[in-house]
Design an enzyme around this catalytic site. Structure first.
Site, short mmCIF file in Angstrom:
data_model
loop_
_atom_site.label_atom_id
_atom_site.label_comp_id
_atom_site.label_asym_id
_atom_site.label_seq_id
_atom_site.Cartn_x
_atom_site.Cartn_y
_atom_site.Cartn_z
N PHE A 11 -64.86 65.01 -66.86
CA PHE A 11 -63.87 65.37 -66.40
C PHE A 11 -63.77 66.72 -67.09
O PHE A 11 -63.43 66.94 -68.20
CB PHE A 11 -62.30 64.82 -67.08
CG PHE A 11 -61.76 63.34 -66.18
CD1 PHE A 11 -61.60 63.31 -64.66
CD2 PHE A 11 -62.37 62.66 -66.17
CE1 PHE A 11 -60.56 62.19 -64.48
CE2 PHE A 11 -62.61 61.76 -65.47
CZ PHE A 11 -61.70 61.15 -64.64
N ASP A 12 -63.30 67.18 -66.15
CA ASP A 12 -62.73 69.22 -66.88
C ASP A 12 -61.02 68.89 -67.15
O ASP A 12 -60.60 67.83 -67.36
CB ASP A 12 -62.51 69.96 -65.73
CG ASP A 12 -62.20 71.63 -66.44
OD1 ASP A 12 -62.13 72.22 -67.08
OD2 ASP A 12 -60.85 72.10 -65.59
N LEU A 13 -61.00 70.16 -68.46
CA LEU A 13 -59.64 69.34 -68.86
C LEU A 13 -58.81 71.01 -68.58
O LEU A 13 -57.45 69.97 -67.62
CB LEU A 13 -59.63 70.18 -70.57
CG LEU A 13 -58.65 69.50 -71.01
CD1 LEU A 13 -57.53 68.09 -71.31
CD2 LEU A 13 -58.93 70.00 -72.94
#
Length: 221
Positions: A11-13
């Site tokens: 996951f990107d943040l």
């Protein structure tokens, strides 16, 4: 194929797990003004949500190496010392998604261009740390690009079959890095990129809400 092939989810943040836009944009506005420049249209600051700071100041804004370093220091002054990191909130449905993925046996990792310090502050503040097996962040040495970060996450998880890995993000940098790494990707529409951007980058899938991801990775191929 028995079961879903995606057992590792990255996951990107910013713009994917949390809406950190206000703090990031205010940080850029502060740094740009402190560097003696002006921000004519604040809407243009949205483009800085996602890419590494070095790329944003150096490539997008065209600052010299020395000015880029100075601008990054100013940005971090605002972000960490003036409350920018807390101008943030978790997107609706994200915590439920992470909990369901974790309970289903998926390995989860954060793969972000954010610094380690900023990432850990955000994850701990919102109680998200417990969901992740690995937190991979950018740094100023061997992880300067999103591709570097994704490779580090995969190596840290000791994954040898990239077909089981899925990258989830909201900007073309996330999708481009996934493609460069040789993994599939999901572009999300609740962040700071739009469908045109994500399709143009070549996202494997595009989803409108967090629950769509759970359906996607629960599908039996």
């Amino acid at each position: 194929m028995e079961g879903n092939k995606y057992s590792v989810i990255l996951f990107d943040l910013d713009g994917t797990l949390t809406d950190s836009g206000p703090g990031i944009m205010h940080g850029f506005e502060y740094a740009i003004k402190e560097m003696g420049n002006t921000v004519e249209d604040k809407a243009t600051l949205r483009r800085f949500i996602g890419p590494p700071l070095e790329y944003s100041f150096g490539t997008i804004l065209g600052y010299s190496d020395a000015d880029t370093k100075k601008a990054i220091t100013l940005y971090r002054e605002y972000y960490f010392n003036r409350g920018g990191v807390m101008e943030n909130e978790v997107y609706p449905g994200i915590e439920e998604l992470l909990r369901n993925l974790k309970e289903s046996g998926k390995k989860l990792a954060v793969a972000t261009s954010k610094s380690e310090k900023g990432t850990n502050i955000v994850l701990e503040h919102f109680g998200l740390t417990k969901f992740f097996d690995v937190v991979a962040t950018s740094n100023d040495t061997d992880r300067r690009t999103k591709t570097d970060v994704i490779r580090f996450a995969i190596d840290s998880l000791k994954i040898t079959d990239k077909n089981m890995v899925l990258m989830i993000g909201d900007r073309n940098q996330d999708i481009n890095a996934a493609n460069e790494t040789g993994i599939d990707s999901v572009g999300v529409l609740w962040g700071y990129g739009d469908r045109k951007e994500l399709e143009g980058a070549g996202a494997t899938f595009i989803v409108e809400k967090p629950s769509d991801i759970l359906k996607l990775v629960s599908y039996r191929f």
